[in-house]
Design a protein around this motif. Structure first.
Motif, PDB file in Angstrom:
ATOM      1  N   ASP A  27       0.850  -1.181   0.000  1.00  0.00           N
ATOM      2  CA  ASP A  27       0.000   0.000   0.000  1.00  0.00           C
ATOM      3  C   ASP A  27       0.893   1.241   0.000  1.00  0.00           C
ATOM      4  OD1 ASP A  27      -1.920   1.895   0.210  1.00  0.00           O
ATOM      5  OD2 ASP A  27      -2.964   0.992   1.913  1.00  0.00           O
ATOM      6  N   VAL A  28       1.446   1.544  -1.180  1.00  0.00           N
ATOM      7  CA  VAL A  28       2.352   2.681  -1.282  1.00  0.00           C
ATOM      8  C   VAL A  28       1.605   3.989  -1.044  1.00  0.00           C
ATOM      9  CG1 VAL A  28       3.994   3.874  -2.789  1.00  0.00           C
ATOM     10  CG2 VAL A  28       3.851   1.385  -2.839  1.00  0.00           C
ATOM     11  N   GLU A  29       0.346   4.054  -1.458  1.00  0.00           N
ATOM     12  CA  GLU A  29      -0.439   5.271  -1.245  1.00  0.00           C
ATOM     13  C   GLU A  29      -0.569   5.584   0.242  1.00  0.00           C
ATOM     14  OE1 GLU A  29      -1.616   7.544  -3.166  1.00  0.00           O
ATOM     15  OE2 GLU A  29      -1.046   6.656  -5.078  1.00  0.00           O
ATOM     16  N   ALA A  31       1.440   4.536   2.619  1.00  0.00           N
ATOM     17  CA  ALA A  31       2.768   4.899   3.101  1.00  0.00           C
ATOM     18  C   ALA A  31       3.117   6.325   2.702  1.00  0.00           C
ATOM     19  CB  ALA A  31       3.812   3.915   2.571  1.00  0.00           C
ATOM     20  N   ALA A  32       2.686   6.730   1.514  1.00  0.00           N
ATOM     21  CA  ALA A  32       2.996   8.083   1.043  1.00  0.00           C
ATOM     22  C   ALA A  32       2.386   9.142   1.963  1.00  0.00           C
ATOM     23  CB  ALA A  32       2.499   8.263  -0.387  1.00  0.00           C
ATOM     24  N   VAL A 226       8.748  -0.129   1.904  1.00  0.00           N
ATOM     25  CA  VAL A 226       7.602   0.565   1.315  1.00  0.00           C
ATOM     26  C   VAL A 226       7.661   2.073   1.561  1.00  0.00           C
ATOM     27  CG1 VAL A 226       6.109   0.234   3.341  1.00  0.00           C
ATOM     28  CG2 VAL A 226       5.083   0.495   1.066  1.00  0.00           C
ATOM     29  N   TYR A 227       8.281   2.480   2.664  1.00  0.00           N
ATOM     30  CA  TYR A 227       8.374   3.913   2.955  1.00  0.00           C
ATOM     31  C   TYR A 227       9.405   4.589   2.055  1.00  0.00           C
ATOM     32  CZ  TYR A 227       5.502   2.576   6.867  1.00  0.00           C
ATOM     33  OH  TYR A 227       4.474   2.067   7.625  1.00  0.00           O
ATOM     34  N   ALA A 230       7.627   4.867  -1.224  1.00  0.00           N
ATOM     35  CA  ALA A 230       6.664   5.970  -1.199  1.00  0.00           C
ATOM     36  C   ALA A 230       7.368   7.318  -1.309  1.00  0.00           C
ATOM     37  CB  ALA A 230       5.842   5.908   0.083  1.00  0.00           C
ATOM     38  N   ARG A 233       8.357   7.913  -4.803  1.00  0.00           N
ATOM     39  CA  ARG A 233       7.195   8.306  -5.608  1.00  0.00           C
ATOM     40  C   ARG A 233       6.916   9.798  -5.451  1.00  0.00           C
ATOM     41  NH1 ARG A 233       1.407   5.255  -5.249  1.00  0.00           N
ATOM     42  NH2 ARG A 233       2.693   3.648  -6.295  1.00  0.00           N
ATOM     43  N   GLU A 244      10.075   2.196  -8.013  1.00  0.00           N
ATOM     44  CA  GLU A 244       9.540   2.005  -6.664  1.00  0.00           C
ATOM     45  C   GLU A 244       9.693   0.516  -6.332  1.00  0.00           C
ATOM     46  OE1 GLU A 244       5.529   3.329  -6.433  1.00  0.00           O
ATOM     47  OE2 GLU A 244       5.961   5.264  -7.361  1.00  0.00           O
TER      48      GLU A 244
END
Length: 440
Positions: A27-29, A31-32, A226-227, A230, A233, A244
């Motif tokens: 869930d990159v969103e 994490a972003a 993942v962070y 993110a 990104r 990514e």
């Protein structure tokens, strides 16, 4: 231990394969959203923010954001001679392969007096991320640094998380590898804050011992969690990034001639990276599938990173996929687009040549993925999550830009002037044509 997906008796479409094949989900969103304030904090507060964030996330407040030269030299001095010899051979092989990747300039004379040249120009400065979480990655130092050096990049900065047990310095083998490669600009910074520092640069009011802080870079490369993904990104567009990166993946296309012990060992070798690592076997052989399942149980019981391996193999991102034949198996691996793909079949080279989507392809029983991780000469920073359908692994091409140089003389421009005007008028941009007419 590992699930099965049975595709025998049917030939799914590409759309159906993409829906059914296992894949780790990040869930990159989400994490972003967590990372955005970190980027803003570093951009505003520089060194102070970097130290505060290291204390928060890494449990240590580094005295030096930039690693002192003496610490890098000391790490090399105490490096295990066996590890040093292995790293030096890795560097030699990776440099040999990447030296051959340099693209060539060219010139085309499109008409008398009309010339277009293309030059390949390295970026000015790069930031290279080296993870420091579940494992230590001096090999990632080699892969990132050598590719950039062979591209002709003039300024390199390496970042790696500070270690609480190392008084806030990165892992000593990482530092020693930097020394072997001639890199003296290393920062004890990890996570999203490292990406922010590389993208925006960092200064601050709490400099220590005249510490030189980081200037912004043009490109950021290297794998991370993942962070980190993110953060990359969010800064993409402000700087260039390689990808990514998601959890590591191995897929193996194998027939009944494959050695089940080899296959199981290779699946486990990648599963030990991360609980989200993906391990996928694609085979028409029910016998091989059963034998591999048994070997996975045996190997998982004795491997050092047992908990991590078992979690990865039992996860929804891992599976044995049964197909009718190797043609169907080829469809599966091309749809999957694995980061690493092994082909262990009769005529493995011929099957490998028909693969269209994979970060790197390992052919035959004597080319395991772990060879590529360290010593093959290829780069192990590769596209994950299906990005192999459109992206390449890290290489010299990641650090160069194509710049076209156009040289026309008066006669050559006059020859095409009316055509330029015609196209400009057709597009409703008459000033374009007038810029040509003005010369005559």
């Amino acid at each position: 231990m590992i699930s099965r997906i049975d595709l025998r008796g049917r030939r799914p479409s590409r759309r159906e394969l993409l829906a059914v094949l296992p894949r780790a989900e990040l869930d990159v969103e989400h994490a972003a959203a967590a990372v955005a304030p970190i980027l803003a904090q570093v951009r505003a507060d520089g060194a102070r923010a970097l130290r505060d964030l290291s204390e928060r996330f890494d449990g240590v407040r580094p005295q030096h954001v930039r690693v002192p030269a003496a610490a890098i030299e000391d790490a090399l001095a105490v490096l295990d001679p066996r590890v040093r010899a292995a790293l030096e051979e890795t560097i030699r092989r990776v440099r040999q392969v990447h030296g051959a990747q340099r693209p060539q300039d060219f010139t085309v004379d499109v008409a008398p007096g009309a010339r277009v040249r293309q030059r390949w120009v390295p970026v000015r400065r790069v930031g290279l991320y080296v993870p420091g979480g579940l494992a230590v990655y001096p090999s990632s130092v080699v892969m990132n640094v050598v590719a950039a050096q062979e591209a002709g990049v003039g300024s390199l900065a390496v970042v790696s998380p500070p270690q609480k047990e190392r008084d806030g310095l990165p892992d000593p083998v990482v530092l020693a590898t930097c020394a072997l490669l001639g890199v003296d600009e290393v920062y004890a910074v990890g996570g999203a804050q490292a990406v922010a520092m590389l993208a925006y640069g960092a200064a601050g009011s709490d400099e220590v011992d005249g510490e030189t802080l980081c200037e912004p870079v043009d490109v950021i490369t290297g794998p991370g969690n993942v962070y980190v993904a993110a953060a990359k990104r969010l800064v993409r567009g402000f700087v260039g990034i390689d990808a990514e990166a998601g959890p590591t993946e191995i897929a193996i296309l194998a027939d009944g001639t494959a050695d089940a012990s080899h296959v199981a060992a290779d699946l486990v070798s990648q599963a030990e990276h991360d609980p989200l690592a993906a391990a996928v076997l694609v085979t028409p052989s029910v016998e091989l599938a059963g034998a591999v399942e048994a070997k996975l149980v045996d190997r998982s019981e004795v491997t050092m990173n047992r908990e991590r391996v078992v979690t990865a193999l039992r996860g929804s991102q891992s599976a044995i996929v049964l197909v009718d034949d190797l043609e169907a198996g080829l469809d599966v691996v091309n749809a999957y687009g694995a980061e690493h793909l092994e082909v262990q079949t009769v005529d493995a080279g011929a099957w490998a040549d028909r693969v269209t989507s994979a970060g790197a392809i390992f052919v035959g029983p004597w080319s395991p993925v772990s060879l590529g991780d360290y010593m093959a000469g290829s780069n192990h920073v590769l596209p994950t999550g299906g990005c192999a359908h459109f992206a390449s692994g890290l290489g010299v091409h990641s650090f160069v830009r194509a710049v076209q140089v156009i040289e026309y003389d008066a006669d050559a421009l006059a020859e095409v002037a009316d055509r330029v005007v015609a196209l400009a008028d057709a597009e409703g941009l008459p000033a374009h044509g007038e810029a040509v007419r003005a010369r005559f």
